[in-house]
Design a protein around this motif. Sequence first.
Motif: not given
Length: 125
Positions: A28, A51-52, A70, A72
């Motif tokens: 995260s 990330t995200g 990615q 997640n």
Amino acid sequence: QVQLVESGGGSVQAGGSLRLSCAASEYSRSCMGWFRQAPGKEREGVAVSYTGGGSIYYADSVKGRFTISQDNAKNTVYLQMNSLKPEDTAMYYCASVRKLFRTQCGTDVSDFRYWGQGTQVTVSS
């Protein structure tokens, strides 16, 4: 301590494709990068994402051929490499560093804290 495990390297002919994977123990709010190092050369940044938050950076030499993505749910970052060239031959490393914001991600080796063990990519002509 974040652990990064790369996989997916191998040998391929020029024009072929490979997909590298990097599984992260912590994921995260992190800048995730792919770097490579050819024999006798310095390690260089290939692609960076947050990330995200999607991709941030591609080296000019790989733009239009490589894609960082990615999953997640799996804490995994991928590097899809298409139209491979002999000059793409190198050890490829996954790297990460925790940052609160996407804008804090850098693209240099010194900007990343955690590194995987590397996976070899060899492209023959």
